[in-house]
Design a protein around this motif. Sequence first.
Motif, PDB file in Angstrom:
ATOM      1  N   ILE A   1      60.687  64.382 106.879  1.00 54.19           N
ATOM      2  CA  ILE A   1      61.666  64.543 105.797  1.00 54.19           C
ATOM      3  C   ILE A   1      63.064  64.704 106.371  1.00 54.19           C
ATOM      4  N   GLN A   2      63.188  65.467 107.447  1.00 51.51           N
ATOM      5  CA  GLN A   2      64.508  65.658 108.050  1.00 51.51           C
ATOM      6  C   GLN A   2      65.016  64.365 108.670  1.00 51.51           C
ATOM      7  N   LEU A   3      64.144  63.588 109.278  1.00 55.54           N
ATOM      8  CA  LEU A   3      64.562  62.296 109.829  1.00 55.54           C
ATOM      9  C   LEU A   3      65.128  61.401 108.737  1.00 55.54           C
ATOM     10  N   ARG A   4      64.470  61.351 107.593  1.00 53.92           N
ATOM     11  CA  ARG A   4      64.950  60.521 106.498  1.00 53.92           C
ATOM     12  C   ARG A   4      66.302  61.034 105.999  1.00 53.92           C
ATOM     13  N   ARG A   5      66.466  62.348 105.937  1.00 59.10           N
ATOM     14  CA  ARG A   5      67.751  62.901 105.511  1.00 59.10           C
ATOM     15  C   ARG A   5      68.874  62.509 106.456  1.00 59.10           C
ATOM     16  N   LEU A   6      68.540  62.340 107.722  1.00 55.90           N
ATOM     17  CA  LEU A   6      69.533  61.981 108.739  1.00 55.90           C
ATOM     18  C   LEU A   6      69.748  60.473 108.830  1.00 55.90           C
ATOM     19  N   GLY A   7      69.050  59.725 107.989  1.00 53.25           N
ATOM     20  CA  GLY A   7      69.257  58.278 107.961  1.00 53.25           C
ATOM     21  C   GLY A   7      68.276  57.465 108.782  1.00 53.25           C
ATOM     22  N   TYR A   8      67.285  58.095 109.373  1.00 54.01           N
ATOM     23  CA  TYR A   8      66.281  57.364 110.135  1.00 54.01           C
ATOM     24  C   TYR A   8      65.253  56.771 109.173  1.00 54.01           C
ATOM     25  N   GLU A   9      64.961  55.502 109.333  1.00 55.64           N
ATOM     26  CA  GLU A   9      63.924  54.850 108.535  1.00 55.64           C
ATOM     27  C   GLU A   9      62.874  54.168 109.401  1.00 55.64           C
ATOM     28  N   ASN A  10      63.291  53.745 110.593  1.00 59.82           N
ATOM     29  CA  ASN A  10      62.351  53.061 111.481  1.00 59.82           C
ATOM     30  C   ASN A  10      61.634  54.096 112.354  1.00 59.82           C
ATOM     31  N   PHE A  11      60.750  54.842 111.726  1.00 55.94           N
ATOM     32  CA  PHE A  11      59.961  55.818 112.472  1.00 55.94           C
ATOM     33  C   PHE A  11      58.530  55.789 111.962  1.00 55.94           C
ATOM     34  N   VAL A  12      57.630  56.358 112.761  1.00 55.62           N
ATOM     35  CA  VAL A  12      56.216  56.385 112.412  1.00 55.62           C
ATOM     36  C   VAL A  12      55.654  57.769 112.703  1.00 55.62           C
ATOM     37  N   ILE A  13      54.701  58.191 111.888  1.00 60.36           N
ATOM     38  CA  ILE A  13      53.980  59.448 112.101  1.00 60.36           C
ATOM     39  C   ILE A  13      52.570  59.092 112.521  1.00 60.36           C
ATOM     40  N   LEU A  14      52.183  59.502 113.710  1.00 62.53           N
ATOM     41  CA  LEU A  14      50.859  59.195 114.246  1.00 62.53           C
ATOM     42  C   LEU A  14      49.941  60.387 114.020  1.00 62.53           C
ATOM     43  N   GLU A  15      48.813  60.160 113.387  1.00 60.22           N
ATOM     44  CA  GLU A  15      47.866  61.218 113.068  1.00 60.22           C
ATOM     45  C   GLU A  15      46.462  60.786 113.476  1.00 60.22           C
ATOM     46  N   ARG A  16      45.802  61.605 114.300  1.00 63.33           N
ATOM     47  CA  ARG A  16      44.468  61.248 114.791  1.00 63.33           C
ATOM     48  C   ARG A  16      43.396  61.353 113.713  1.00 63.33           C
ATOM     49  N   ALA A  17      43.635  62.180 112.688  1.00 66.80           N
ATOM     50  CA  ALA A  17      42.660  62.346 111.608  1.00 66.80           C
ATOM     51  C   ALA A  17      42.820  61.225 110.581  1.00 66.80           C
ATOM     52  N   ALA A  18      41.964  61.250 109.566  1.00 71.29           N
ATOM     53  CA  ALA A  18      41.963  60.196 108.555  1.00 71.29           C
ATOM     54  C   ALA A  18      42.895  60.494 107.390  1.00 71.29           C
ATOM     55  N   ASP A  19      43.586  61.630 107.427  1.00 73.55           N
ATOM     56  CA  ASP A  19      44.460  62.012 106.318  1.00 73.55           C
ATOM     57  C   ASP A  19      45.483  63.006 106.837  1.00 73.55           C
ATOM     58  N   LEU A  20      46.455  63.315 105.998  1.00 68.00           N
ATOM     59  CA  LEU A  20      47.475  64.297 106.364  1.00 68.00           C
ATOM     60  C   LEU A  20      46.983  65.711 106.046  1.00 68.00           C
ATOM     61  N   GLY A  21      47.749  66.697 106.490  1.00 70.76           N
ATOM     62  CA  GLY A  21      47.426  68.078 106.153  1.00 70.76           C
ATOM     63  C   GLY A  21      47.184  68.982 107.332  1.00 70.76           C
ATOM     64  N   GLY A  22      46.936  68.429 108.517  1.00 66.90           N
ATOM     65  CA  GLY A  22      46.755  69.258 109.699  1.00 66.90           C
ATOM     66  C   GLY A  22      45.607  70.229 109.557  1.00 66.90           C
ATOM     67  N   THR A  23      45.882  71.492 109.812  1.00 73.04           N
ATOM     68  CA  THR A  23      44.821  72.506 109.772  1.00 73.04           C
ATOM     69  C   THR A  23      44.211  72.650 108.386  1.00 73.04           C
ATOM     70  N   TRP A  24      44.984  72.300 107.335  1.00 71.36           N
ATOM     71  CA  TRP A  24      44.468  72.395 105.970  1.00 71.36           C
ATOM     72  C   TRP A  24      43.625  71.185 105.590  1.00 71.36           C
ATOM     73  N   LEU A  25      43.614  70.179 106.444  1.00 77.13           N
ATOM     74  CA  LEU A  25      42.652  69.087 106.314  1.00 77.13           C
ATOM     75  C   LEU A  25      41.393  69.400 107.096  1.00 77.13           C
ATOM     76  N   VAL A  26      41.580  69.877 108.328  1.00 79.21           N
ATOM     77  CA  VAL A  26      40.452  70.144 109.214  1.00 79.21           C
ATOM     78  C   VAL A  26      39.586  71.273 108.676  1.00 79.21           C
ATOM     79  N   ASN A  27      40.212  72.322 108.187  1.00 78.58           N
ATOM     80  CA  ASN A  27      39.478  73.496 107.709  1.00 78.58           C
ATOM     81  C   ASN A  27      39.202  73.397 106.208  1.00 78.58           C
ATOM     82  N   HIS A  28      37.954  73.531 105.833  1.00 77.33           N
ATOM     83  CA  HIS A  28      37.577  73.533 104.421  1.00 77.33           C
ATOM     84  C   HIS A  28      36.291  74.327 104.230  1.00 77.33           C
TER      85      HIS A  28
END
Length: 495
Positions: free
Chosen positions: A22-49
């Motif tokens: 979100i901060q990158l987009r606010r600063l004008g960055y658009e050509n970026f990628v978020i790499l996630e090893r899991a199948a969805d977002l959420g981090g610890t709140w995805l892993v733990n259930h």
Amino acid sequence: MTPQQFEAVVVGAGFGGIGAAIQLRRLGYENFVILERAADLGGTWLVNHYPGLAVDVPATTYSYFFEPNPNWSRLYSTGTEIKRYANDVADKYDVRRHMRFNTAVESAGWDEDAKVWNIALAGGETIATRILITATGFLSQPRLPEIPGIGDFAGKIVHTSDWDDSYNAAGRRIAVIGTGATAVQLVPELAEEAADLTVYQRTPIWVVPKIDFRFPAWAKRLFRRFPLVQRVIRAITDGIYEFLIYTGLHHRQLFFRRLNIGATDLAKMLRFMQIRDRGLREKLTPDYDLGCKRPTFSNRYYRTFAKPNAHLHDSGIDHIEADGIVAADGTKNVVDTLVLATGFDLWEANFPAFEIIGRDERNLGKWWRENRFQAYQGVSMPCFPNFLSLSSPYAFLGLNFFNTVEYQMRLMDRLLGEMKRRAADTFEVTVEANAQYLDRMTKLIGDSVFAVGNCATSRSYYFNPSGEAALLRPMSARAAIEEASRFPLTDYQFA
């Protein structure tokens, strides 16, 4: 830039990575990628259930500072609600489209000539980026206990970070190994259905009463219509928890020492009210100071051991056999399920989460272990240009992770904004600024419970393998946010 060359790469799609995006987009960055090893977002709140999962700070304070959530169902919201909040924020701020799931990073190396980071992905693919941001979290790699014979167990084994949602505890004979914050939430749930439940405790944990309640519909309508009301409530709960952290950490000042003793008395009263067996109360009583490791809040954990089907074992585990556990005192407990509530491998697996080679072939993991764990403002290290590590030594502000995210987003705004203003290709913290910051953190830690309290038996993940409490940033959230907004730009070199 080709599709495999980016302005920025964020590793990790938990709340830290979402905030960075979100901060990158606010600063004008658009050509970026978020790499996630899991199948969805959420981090610890995805892993733990696992059953009973909930946030352990009030939901009124558990949100991005710019995006309060009026829809929490209760003061301590469930894991399901928090995961939904992560989804909603990612969609609202349009960062999901930047995410690549099932993508594990194996290593990253700085190319001094090209002024880019080359990132090797599992499967052989390589991508390049000007700016590398790691947001891999502190609780991402589960710790598996090294107990003789565990591989021979013939029943079901489940780690709390990989919970089997189809598992039915009804009528089962269950052994839970571990008594940390996860176990405090999970054990009461399992005890409701299990035929027999034995908790194997290595280290008791401080547990204090939990003041929890549901938010009525009118309160949620009020929050939606008048967001300022929720912000005021957040300021109040932030202040209370900030005070609790300060009280727990600062032992040399008599006033705070007395308040800390008062908190331990509160936990003692809770044990006395819920457990009549004096010997059991003694087993559940920590022999280290409150604050040495993360305290927990529960109204059910102690009460669970008063149930006829729930037992506590604290003599240690000698080995595991196909049908049960043999304790250090020679007794055997026949079980059909092993639940591993053994937490996460914090220091070895997360610092760093993958191999990172900076300028002059400096290996970050090796450098940390040979020169002490350190990071300027909790994010930057010398010889690692254009690199921000959001899960670093002295990064975490304590109970509320979102306070950590806030100061890091503000630091990104100041640092990357200056980089753009100067039309610079690189930024890098100076050796002098980093050394001064480490000296200051060392001095502040020296005045805390970690240095002057009784923490020897706590087995706290706050301490690194060298015995330094280098995880928590020993200052208030307000002070950290102010520093992130005003740190001297001369602490960095721009080129």
